[in-house]
Enzyme design. Sequence first.
Site, PDB file in Angstrom:
ATOM      1  N   HIS A  20       0.814  -1.208   0.000  1.00 22.15           N
ATOM      2  CA  HIS A  20       0.000   0.000   0.000  1.00 22.15           C
ATOM      3  C   HIS A  20       0.853   1.267   0.000  1.00 22.15           C
ATOM      4  O   HIS A  20       0.481   2.271  -0.601  1.00 22.15           O
ATOM      5  CB  HIS A  20      -0.925  -0.007   1.221  1.00 22.15           C
ATOM      6  CG  HIS A  20      -1.995   1.035   1.181  1.00 22.15           C
ATOM      7  ND1 HIS A  20      -3.080   0.952   0.341  1.00 22.15           N
ATOM      8  CD2 HIS A  20      -2.153   2.185   1.879  1.00 22.15           C
ATOM      9  CE1 HIS A  20      -3.854   2.009   0.524  1.00 22.15           C
ATOM     10  NE2 HIS A  20      -3.321   2.770   1.447  1.00 22.15           N
TER      11      HIS A  20
ATOM     12  N   LYS B  48      -7.146  14.104  -7.343  1.00 27.07           N
ATOM     13  CA  LYS B  48      -6.581  12.786  -7.082  1.00 27.07           C
ATOM     14  C   LYS B  48      -7.703  11.809  -6.748  1.00 27.07           C
ATOM     15  O   LYS B  48      -8.772  12.212  -6.290  1.00 27.07           O
ATOM     16  CB  LYS B  48      -5.592  12.858  -5.910  1.00 27.07           C
ATOM     17  CG  LYS B  48      -4.766  11.597  -5.689  1.00 27.07           C
ATOM     18  CD  LYS B  48      -3.820  11.783  -4.511  1.00 27.07           C
ATOM     19  CE  LYS B  48      -2.922  10.580  -4.313  1.00 27.07           C
ATOM     20  NZ  LYS B  48      -2.042  10.740  -3.114  1.00 27.07           N
TER      21      LYS B  48
ATOM     22  N   SER C  39      -8.190   4.612  -3.138  1.00 30.85           N
ATOM     23  CA  SER C  39      -9.096   3.550  -2.702  1.00 30.85           C
ATOM     24  C   SER C  39      -9.197   3.484  -1.191  1.00 30.85           C
ATOM     25  O   SER C  39      -8.265   3.847  -0.472  1.00 30.85           O
ATOM     26  CB  SER C  39      -8.596   2.200  -3.226  1.00 30.85           C
ATOM     27  OG  SER C  39      -7.342   1.890  -2.637  1.00 30.85           O
ATOM     28  N   HIS C  40     -10.332   2.996  -0.723  1.00 27.96           N
ATOM     29  CA  HIS C  40     -10.505   2.606   0.677  1.00 27.96           C
ATOM     30  C   HIS C  40     -11.355   1.336   0.685  1.00 27.96           C
ATOM     31  O   HIS C  40     -12.369   1.233   1.376  1.00 27.96           O
ATOM     32  CB  HIS C  40     -11.138   3.729   1.497  1.00 27.96           C
ATOM     33  CG  HIS C  40     -10.345   4.062   2.718  1.00 27.96           C
ATOM     34  ND1 HIS C  40     -10.902   4.308   3.948  1.00 27.96           N
ATOM     35  CD2 HIS C  40      -9.009   4.162   2.907  1.00 27.96           C
ATOM     36  CE1 HIS C  40      -9.962   4.570   4.827  1.00 27.96           C
ATOM     37  NE2 HIS C  40      -8.802   4.486   4.226  1.00 27.96           N
ATOM     38  N   ASN C  41     -10.888   0.347  -0.075  1.00 32.41           N
ATOM     39  CA  ASN C  41     -11.667  -0.860  -0.327  1.00 32.41           C
ATOM     40  C   ASN C  41     -11.764  -1.776   0.890  1.00 32.41           C
ATOM     41  O   ASN C  41     -12.860  -2.140   1.323  1.00 32.41           O
ATOM     42  CB  ASN C  41     -11.051  -1.645  -1.486  1.00 32.41           C
ATOM     43  CG  ASN C  41     -10.904  -0.812  -2.741  1.00 32.41           C
ATOM     44  OD1 ASN C  41     -11.636   0.145  -2.944  1.00 32.41           O
ATOM     45  ND2 ASN C  41      -9.962  -1.173  -3.593  1.00 32.41           N
ATOM     46  N   HIS C  42     -10.615  -2.170   1.411  1.00 34.04           N
ATOM     47  CA  HIS C  42     -10.616  -3.134   2.504  1.00 34.04           C
ATOM     48  C   HIS C  42     -11.286  -2.587   3.770  1.00 34.04           C
ATOM     49  O   HIS C  42     -12.087  -3.296   4.395  1.00 34.04           O
ATOM     50  CB  HIS C  42      -9.183  -3.604   2.784  1.00 34.04           C
ATOM     51  CG  HIS C  42      -8.602  -4.438   1.687  1.00 34.04           C
ATOM     52  ND1 HIS C  42      -8.265  -3.912   0.453  1.00 34.04           N
ATOM     53  CD2 HIS C  42      -8.291  -5.751   1.625  1.00 34.04           C
ATOM     54  CE1 HIS C  42      -7.785  -4.872  -0.313  1.00 34.04           C
ATOM     55  NE2 HIS C  42      -7.784  -6.004   0.375  1.00 34.04           N
TER      56      HIS C  42
ATOM     57  N   GLN D  49      -9.972   3.120  10.434  1.00 33.77           N
ATOM     58  CA  GLN D  49      -9.918   4.426  11.082  1.00 33.77           C
ATOM     59  C   GLN D  49     -11.318   4.970  11.349  1.00 33.77           C
ATOM     60  O   GLN D  49     -12.292   4.536  10.745  1.00 33.77           O
ATOM     61  CB  GLN D  49      -9.159   5.420  10.199  1.00 33.77           C
ATOM     62  CG  GLN D  49      -7.800   4.927   9.729  1.00 33.77           C
ATOM     63  CD  GLN D  49      -7.850   4.272   8.363  1.00 33.77           C
ATOM     64  OE1 GLN D  49      -8.825   3.623   8.004  1.00 33.77           O
ATOM     65  NE2 GLN D  49      -6.790   4.435   7.593  1.00 33.77           N
TER      66      GLN D  49
ATOM     67  N   SER E 204      -4.900   7.375  12.866  1.00 35.13           N
ATOM     68  CA  SER E 204      -5.960   8.300  13.279  1.00 35.13           C
ATOM     69  C   SER E 204      -6.104   9.415  12.253  1.00 35.13           C
ATOM     70  O   SER E 204      -5.113   9.890  11.693  1.00 35.13           O
ATOM     71  CB  SER E 204      -5.632   8.900  14.655  1.00 35.13           C
ATOM     72  OG  SER E 204      -5.644   7.913  15.652  1.00 35.13           O
TER      73      SER E 204
ATOM     74  N   SER F 281      -4.260  -0.422  -5.629  1.00 33.61           N
ATOM     75  CA  SER F 281      -4.866  -1.255  -4.590  1.00 33.61           C
ATOM     76  C   SER F 281      -4.838  -2.698  -5.054  1.00 33.61           C
ATOM     77  O   SER F 281      -5.662  -3.123  -5.872  1.00 33.61           O
ATOM     78  CB  SER F 281      -6.306  -0.808  -4.313  1.00 33.61           C
ATOM     79  OG  SER F 281      -6.916  -1.662  -3.359  1.00 33.61           O
TER      80      SER F 281
END
Length: 760
Positions: free
Chosen positions: A65, A108, A111-114, A258, A331, A557
């Site tokens: 990542h 831009k 991803s924030h898939n998982h 998060q 965080s 990703s």
Amino acid sequence: MQNNSNLSNIPNIPASELYSEIEVNLEVATSLGLTEAEYNSILSKMGRIPTYTEIGIFSVMWSEHCSYKNSILQLKTLPRSGKNLLVEAGEENAGLVDIGDGYAIAFKIESHNHPSAIEPFQGAATGVGGILRDIFTMGARPIAALNSLRFGNLDNDRTKYIVKGVVSGISHYGNCFGVPTVGGEVYFDDCYKDNPLVNAMAAGIVKADQTASAGARGPGNPVFIVGSNTGRDGIHGASLLASREFDAETENMRPTVQVGDPFQEKLLVETTIELIQSGVVVGIQDMGAAGISCSTSEMSAKNGVGMEIDLDKVPLREEGMSAYEIMLSESQERMLVVIEKGKEAQALAIAKKWDVPMTQIGNITEDPFVKFKRFGKKVGHINADDLVLGGAAPVNLREFEEPAYISEKHKFDFSTLDFSNITYQTALEKLLNSPTIASKRWIYEQYDSQVRTNTVDIKGDAAVLRIKEIPGRGIALTTDCNSRYVYLNPYEGAKIAVAEAARNVVCVGARPVAITNCLNFGNPYDKGVFYQFKEAIRGMGDACRKFETPVTGGNVSFHNESQNSAVYPTPTIGMLGIIDDLNKTCSLNFKNVGDEIFLIGNNREEFGGSELIKVLFNKIEGNSPILDLDEECRLQSTILKLIGNGIINAAHDTSEGGLAVAIAEMAMSSIGSGKEILGADINIENINFGKLFGESQSRVVVALNSEKTVQLSAICNENNVNLTHLGKVNNGTLNINNEINVKVSDLKAIYENTLPSMLL
């Protein structure tokens, strides 16, 4: 990256001077996601066994990542610079494109898939928050957000839960922050059931001479953390969540997701922009993946300096956090900022004005090491260059081979399919009832699309926004990718993704200038997956070079897999277009009864990967449609000229569902515009399913006043593009060769009610 050769060979600190919470060995290293070879490389570079904090830092910084270790060699083949780009791809927090008159657009996609698979609401919300921070760390004020979403089929209760959570998370963060969500796309395919894709895009505006860099410099300059306190949320989000497949243990990884606070970010954006504009900032970077580990090492390595960080000074949300936990915490709503020495008071006054915490945690050093201490003990001492992409982070040359399924899919004979019991009208109604094609109103009405009043139109092929700072100027934004095409033919499918994104901004009257990409693939150690990735990059590069739309940056990703299979390869394209005159734009809806309707482009009757074949026969078969880049360029040039000269008053790209769906969408979009419901009388020569519902590329349906058809024909002839008369706009019925004869209002009811009926 600038390496200081005189300093990079300074020996590392002796192990006896460092404190380790846990004794580190190979077992510890592999438990954190490092390989045996990587662990041995770390030992060789450091000349000693790392501390537990240090091995944690390496684990996140050398994760896929953060390090792009399996993708960077391919990414470097993409066009990464161009006449409109103010920074080269990957050099800063976001791409920066010159739009003239001293202004630039930062944009831009990431991803924030998982995280979204495990905790849909917070995963999606923090994805929005993270991409917004990438924009305003450039000094740009966010003016738009978009998204590209992929879910499993809606016959599954967990999929419904994920969809509702993701949409709610996106709307919550964007609406509270105060950025309009103006566009996106949503697809539904079974391969995304366990591993949804949540790609978030944002754009902002900035004066070109008031941008900020992500590089640290100036030994003695103080280092501050600005924003929220640091907690235990998000630890190992980069290395052990985003860089692995889903398995039986995945649900236990919920703490790695998060938690976001959009109201804190609303204050943080004001603080950040004012700090940058005041001239006190030397360098600034968002604390996203890998938190303090990433921001300290990347900012240091960029200009060959180091940092001394006292972790005791980091404001914490929880007592007793170890150095390891502080360094790896992800965080949200935090920045690392280097302030010019002597201007600390000015910076602190700005932060106080906005009620945003700002605390000095260290200083810039002349040597190239990042050094950390906790409770008065030294816990880390690492050459920053050893941690980062472009430095000593691993670069892997992956093996690849074409998956066997591709040649088998290409052999499929569509003539064996039995259409005899299916009417054209039934097929159209089934397509409009398909979640992938059906109206996404249930989703986008949860988003505030008008806040800040820059939004001109969100119902065309791309979102149109005004640039208030340059009267009359505008931009167009879109996200696009048909992953079924990429699955069937990675090279052609990726070309098509770029072409469709460009075509969509062209259809609203914008000139395509640059892309950002979010490359969603399975396990790169699988030879077939890496073949998909390599070929998709090749296709994307060829298309971007042809359209002169360089890649400004983005995200890779990998490891998007369930326990059974990988997702379809999904290289999502975010496209930026420039509109020189907002008075010369175009929407997709029919405008006037009697207007002539034409198809510009060739109709090749292609079924490969089409929505029709999935809906009617539940099959994803064949080869992807053909894309001729020269033909596509001629088409786009033609459409821009037609819009610029005021010849056409409606334009719509044909995509999923083909020609019949495109015409239906143009008719349905005219409802509620203050005029009567409009429809179309269409006659297609030698009508068949391929001509109606095939998904050939490089086609646009246009409508115009009959008095302008001579000009239309002349421009099409001049640009050597095919032109076919289809029919005329009528007052409320879609009639195609008398084979389809239905009220547009009835089609609209099907189209609008699909998602609410399945999700509520």
